[in-house]
Design an enzyme around this catalytic site. Structure first.
Site, short mmCIF file in Angstrom:
data_model
loop_
_atom_site.label_atom_id
_atom_site.label_comp_id
_atom_site.label_asym_id
_atom_site.label_seq_id
_atom_site.Cartn_x
_atom_site.Cartn_y
_atom_site.Cartn_z
N GLN A 15 0.84 -1.19 0.00
CA GLN A 15 0.00 0.00 0.00
C GLN A 15 0.88 1.25 0.00
OE1 GLN A 15 -2.33 -0.17 3.65
NE2 GLN A 15 -0.72 0.81 4.83
N ASP A 36 5.93 -7.48 1.28
CA ASP A 36 5.16 -6.83 2.34
C ASP A 36 4.78 -7.90 3.36
OD1 ASP A 36 2.89 -5.45 3.80
OD2 ASP A 36 3.32 -3.92 2.29
N ARG A 148 7.21 14.07 17.06
CA ARG A 148 7.81 13.10 16.15
C ARG A 148 9.19 12.66 16.65
NH1 ARG A 148 3.44 12.66 14.86
NH2 ARG A 148 2.44 12.81 12.81
N TYR A 151 10.15 9.03 15.35
CA TYR A 151 10.19 9.06 13.89
C TYR A 151 11.34 9.92 13.38
CZ TYR A 151 8.39 9.47 9.11
OH TYR A 151 8.24 9.42 7.74
N LYS A 155 14.53 8.57 11.18
CA LYS A 155 14.73 9.04 9.81
C LYS A 155 16.04 9.81 9.65
CE LYS A 155 11.14 7.10 8.10
NZ LYS A 155 11.30 5.95 7.18
N VAL A 184 2.51 12.96 2.88
CA VAL A 184 1.93 12.25 1.74
C VAL A 184 0.60 11.63 2.15
CG1 VAL A 184 2.31 10.55 -0.07
CG2 VAL A 184 4.27 11.75 0.95
N ASP A 185 -0.39 11.78 1.29
CA ASP A 185 -1.73 11.23 1.55
C ASP A 185 -1.71 9.73 1.29
OD1 ASP A 185 -4.38 10.83 1.99
OD2 ASP A 185 -5.09 12.34 0.59
N THR A 186 -1.47 8.97 2.33
CA THR A 186 -1.39 7.51 2.26
C THR A 186 -2.34 6.91 3.29
OG1 THR A 186 0.36 7.40 3.91
CG2 THR A 186 1.04 7.63 1.59
#
Length: 249
Positions: A15, A36, A148, A151, A155, A184-186
């Site tokens: 995805q 995945d 964050r 994260y 990163k 990002v629109d995920t």
């Protein structure tokens, strides 16, 4: 066909950006191997794009990663896309979350690269160049963001890992770069929005931090992914590429 004749493995390909990358690379002629942990999303990808080879893989499982590397032919490209986003400040960080975040966001890339690199080095002797692409983020050593901590730390580590691999193998035909997206629109982002106390406001807040005025789409990322996995970027290595809608201007 910019990737004709190339074999490219993409993790987290069920995805989001991984899926979009798999489709984009296949359309450019690559033999795509999509990995995945989610059997359902992999099956959906295979049903829609039967030319894409799929493998269920937990990138946290060293033995499974090594077994897949033994099974597959040499890769021309590897896109380490798997990752997770934790929310919270350092006061919210638990030992388990910290360990899990680094395991999935960083150590999985170490496992994958270590397992597949030897064959890639051999492959590069013939082709002249192979490419590793790691998923980083604008939320890293590039820029700090609220809530964050885990994260951003992971990163930032990805950027350091990317440069280290690039420096070690620049003379042997293997390049290593990092993609640093904005918001990002995920499905992952939608999950974070939906879990907020006020989802409508949360979405507005995510959009507001992009000076360009909208969220990124996976299709905003795919052209750069294809470029960095293709021979067009044969003189590019050790770099973090921002695609962030102007956030870090």
């Amino acid at each position: 066909m910019r990737l004709a004749g190339k074999t490219i493995l993409i993790t987290a390909a069920g995805q989001g950006m991984g899926r979009a990358a798999a489709i984009a690379c296949a359309k450019e002629g690559a033999k795509v191997i999509a990995a995945d942990i989610n059997k359902t999303t992999l099956a959906e990808l295979a049903n829609e794009f039967p030319e894409i080879q799929t493998h269920v893989l937990d990138v946290r499982d060293c033995k499974a990663v090594d077994a897949l590397a033994d099974e597959l032919p040499p890769l021309d490209g590897l896109f380490n896309c798997a990752g997770v986003v934790h929310n919270g400040t350092i006061l919210d960080v638990t030992e388990d979350d910290w360990a899990f975040g680094f395991d999935l966001n960083v150590s999985s890339m170490v496992r994958m690269t270590r397992a597949f690199l030897p064959k890639m080095l051999e492959r590069a002797k013939t082709t002249g160049t192979c490419s590793i692409l790691n998923m980083s983020s604008m939320a890293s050593s590039i820029k700090g963001f609220t809530n964050r901590t885990i994260y951003g730390a992971t990163k930032a580590a990805v950027l350091g890992l990317t440069k280290a691999v690039a420096a070690d193998f620049v003379g042997q035909g293997v390049r290593c770069n990092a993609l640093c997206p904005g918001t990002v629109d995920t499905p992952s982002l939608r999950g974070r929005i939906d879990s907020a106390a006020d989802p409508v406001q949360a979405e507005k807040d995510f959009i507001a931090r992009q000076p360009i005025g909208r969220l990124a789409t996976v299709d905003d990322m795919s052209p750069l992914i294809v470029y960095l996995l293709s021979d067009e970027s044969s003189y590019v290595t050790g770099q973090g590429f921002l695609v962030d809608g102007g956030v870090t201007i």
